[in-house]
Design a protein around this motif. Structure first.
Motif, short mmCIF file in Angstrom:
data_model
loop_
_atom_site.label_atom_id
_atom_site.label_comp_id
_atom_site.label_asym_id
_atom_site.label_seq_id
_atom_site.Cartn_x
_atom_site.Cartn_y
_atom_site.Cartn_z
N CYS A 218 0.84 -1.20 0.00
CA CYS A 218 0.00 0.00 0.00
C CYS A 218 0.87 1.25 0.00
O CYS A 218 2.10 1.18 0.15
N GLU A 219 0.23 2.39 -0.15
CA GLU A 219 0.94 3.66 -0.26
C GLU A 219 1.73 3.98 1.01
O GLU A 219 2.84 4.50 0.93
N LEU A 220 1.16 3.66 2.17
CA LEU A 220 1.86 3.96 3.42
C LEU A 220 3.11 3.12 3.59
O LEU A 220 4.15 3.61 4.03
N ASN A 221 3.01 1.82 3.26
CA ASN A 221 4.20 0.97 3.35
C ASN A 221 5.29 1.47 2.41
O ASN A 221 6.48 1.49 2.76
N ALA A 222 4.89 1.87 1.20
CA ALA A 222 5.85 2.42 0.25
C ALA A 222 6.45 3.71 0.77
O ALA A 222 7.63 4.01 0.52
N PHE A 223 5.66 4.50 1.51
CA PHE A 223 6.14 5.75 2.09
C PHE A 223 7.33 5.50 3.02
O PHE A 223 8.34 6.21 2.96
N TYR A 224 7.22 4.50 3.88
CA TYR A 224 8.31 4.23 4.83
C TYR A 224 9.57 3.79 4.10
O TYR A 224 10.69 4.16 4.48
N ARG A 225 9.43 3.01 3.03
CA ARG A 225 10.60 2.60 2.25
C ARG A 225 11.21 3.80 1.53
O ARG A 225 12.44 3.97 1.49
N LEU A 226 10.34 4.64 0.97
CA LEU A 226 10.80 5.80 0.21
C LEU A 226 11.53 6.80 1.10
O LEU A 226 12.62 7.29 0.75
N THR A 227 10.95 7.13 2.23
CA THR A 227 11.56 8.13 3.10
C THR A 227 12.86 7.62 3.73
O THR A 227 13.77 8.41 4.00
N ALA A 228 12.96 6.32 3.93
CA ALA A 228 14.22 5.76 4.43
C ALA A 228 15.34 5.98 3.41
O ALA A 228 16.47 6.33 3.76
N ARG A 229 15.02 5.80 2.13
CA ARG A 229 16.02 6.04 1.08
C ARG A 229 16.33 7.52 0.94
O ARG A 229 17.46 7.92 0.68
N LEU A 230 15.29 8.35 1.08
CA LEU A 230 15.51 9.80 1.02
C LEU A 230 16.50 10.25 2.09
O LEU A 230 17.41 11.03 1.83
N LYS A 231 16.30 9.75 3.30
CA LYS A 231 17.17 10.13 4.40
C LYS A 231 18.58 9.62 4.19
O LYS A 231 19.57 10.31 4.47
N ASP A 232 18.69 8.41 3.64
CA ASP A 232 20.01 7.83 3.40
C ASP A 232 20.74 8.58 2.28
O ASP A 232 21.96 8.75 2.33
N THR A 233 20.00 9.05 1.27
CA THR A 233 20.61 9.74 0.13
C THR A 233 20.94 11.19 0.44
O THR A 233 22.01 11.69 0.07
N PHE A 234 20.01 11.88 1.11
CA PHE A 234 20.19 13.30 1.43
C PHE A 234 20.22 13.45 2.95
O PHE A 234 19.27 13.96 3.56
N LYS A 235 21.31 13.01 3.55
CA LYS A 235 21.39 12.85 5.01
C LYS A 235 21.14 14.15 5.78
O LYS A 235 20.47 14.16 6.81
N LYS A 236 21.71 15.26 5.31
CA LYS A 236 21.62 16.51 6.07
C LYS A 236 20.67 17.52 5.44
O LYS A 236 20.61 18.67 5.87
#
Length: 277
Positions: A218-236
Motif C-alpha cells: 500500500c501507499e503507506l508501506n511504500a512511504f516508509y521505504r521511500l523516506t528511508a532512502r531519502l534520508k540515506d541519500t540526502f542525510k543533512k
C-alpha cells in the motif's frame, strides 16, 4: 503582454542547442560520462548504439514535451536532429538514431539503480549550485511533495507483482451481482518543489512481493521505504514533507521527527495545515 506573434519572433532568435549545451556544461558537466557508464545488460556483440545515445534521446524526448516514444522516433528522424545529438554527446560520427523499440528493449533490461544513480547525481549538483535557494520554505526547508499515482491498469494479470482491486457490479441484462478484478501498477513519487516546477528526487513502486500475498502492498508501506532512502541519500538536507491527509498519522509523524523533518498536510478542506512543532 507579449502576443503570440511576438513570442514566435523572439523564439526565432533563440539557439536552443546552444542554450541546452550551456545549461549542461554549467550544471551537469559529467552527464555524458554518467550516461556512458551505465551498465549495459544487452549482448555486447549485437550493440549498435551505446547507452549514452539511448538515454540522451529519452532525455530530449521529455525536454521537447513529446508524448510517446513513437513520436520521438518520427520527430528525431531528421539530419539536423542527428547532428545536434552528436554535438551534445561529443560524437560527430553519429549517422543514425535508434528506433524506439531498441530504446524500449534497453530500458526493460537495464537495472533501475543505474538510472537512479544519475538522477541523484544531478539533483545533488543542483543543490550544490544553490540555484534554487530562493524557493526554500521559510528560507530553510526544501519542500518535497509525496504522492502516489497509477501508471498502468490491466483487465488481466500482468505479473506477479500487480496490485489487485475487486469491483462488484450488477449485470444490466441478467440483474446478477458479479465481480471484476482490475490489476494495477502504482508508484509513490517524491518531488522537489521549486516555484512552478517539480523535480523527481525518488520513486518507490507500490507492488506485491508475489501474487499469493495475504495483504497487498500500500501507499503507506511504500512511504516508509521511500523516506528511508531519502534520508540515506540526502542525510543533512532540511526537508519539509508535503502530503495529503492520508499521511497525517502517528507513525509518519514519528518518522519525520526522527529524520528532523518538518511537515505540512493538505486536508479535504483544501487548506494547508502544519502540525509540526
Amino acid at each position: 503582454m507579449v502576443t503570440r506573434k511576438e513570442k514566435r519572433e523572439m523564439e526565432k532568435e533563440v539557439n536552443y542547442l546552444f542554450e541546452l549545451l550551456k545549461t549542461q556544461n554549467h550544471f551537469f558537466k559529467n552527464l555524458n560520462k554518467l550516461l556512458k557508464d551505465v551498465d549495459d545488460p544487452r549482448h555486447q556483440s549485437y550493440i549498435t548504439y551505446d547507452t549514452e545515445v539511448l538515454l540522451m534521446m529519452v532525455i530530449l524526448k521529455n525536454a521537447c514535451n513529446l508524448k510517446s516514444m513513437r513520436e520521438m522516433t518520427n520527430e528525431f528522424n531528421k539530419e539536423e536532429c542527428i547532428k545536434n545529438l552528436g554535438k551534445l554527446l561529443g560524437n560527430e560520427d553519429l549517422e543514425e538514431l535508434p528506433h524506439y523499440d531498441t530504446i524500449n528493449d534497453f530500458l526493460a533490461r537495464v537495472n533501475p539503480a543505474e538510472l537512479e544513480r544519475i538522477r541523484i547525481d544531478m539533483i545533488k549538483k543542483l543543490f550544490k549550485k544553490r540555484c534554487f535557494d530562493s524557493y526554500r520554505i521559510n528560507g530553510e526547508y526544501w519542500g518535497i511533495a509525496i504522492d502516489g499515482t497509477g501508471i498502468f491498469t490491466f483487465d488481466k494479470k500482468h505479473c506477479e507483482h500487480c496490485l489487485r482491486r475487486v469491483y462488484k457490479y450488477t449485470d444490466k441484462e441478467t440483474g446478477e451481482e458479479k465481480t471484476k478484478t482490475i490489476y494495477m501498477h502504482h508508484v509513490l513519487e517524491a518531488k522537489l518543489i521549486v516555484g512552478n516546477m517539480v523535480l523527481s528526487v525518488a520513486s518507490e513502486f507500490i507492488e506485491n512481493e508475489s501474487e499469493d500475498v495475504k495483504k497487498q502492498d500500500c501507499e503507506l508501506n511504500a512511504f516508509y521505504r521511500l523516506t528511508a532512502r531519502l534520508k540515506d541519500t540526502f542525510k543533512k538536507l532540511p526537508i519539509c514533507l508535503i502530503a495529503d491527509s492520508l499521511y497525517a498519522c502517528e507513525n509518519v509523524l514519528k518518522q519525520c521527527k526522527a529524520n528532523n523533518w518538518n511537515y505540512l498536510f493538505r486536508f479535504k478542506e483544501d487548506r494547508i495545515k502544519s502540525i509540526a512543532d
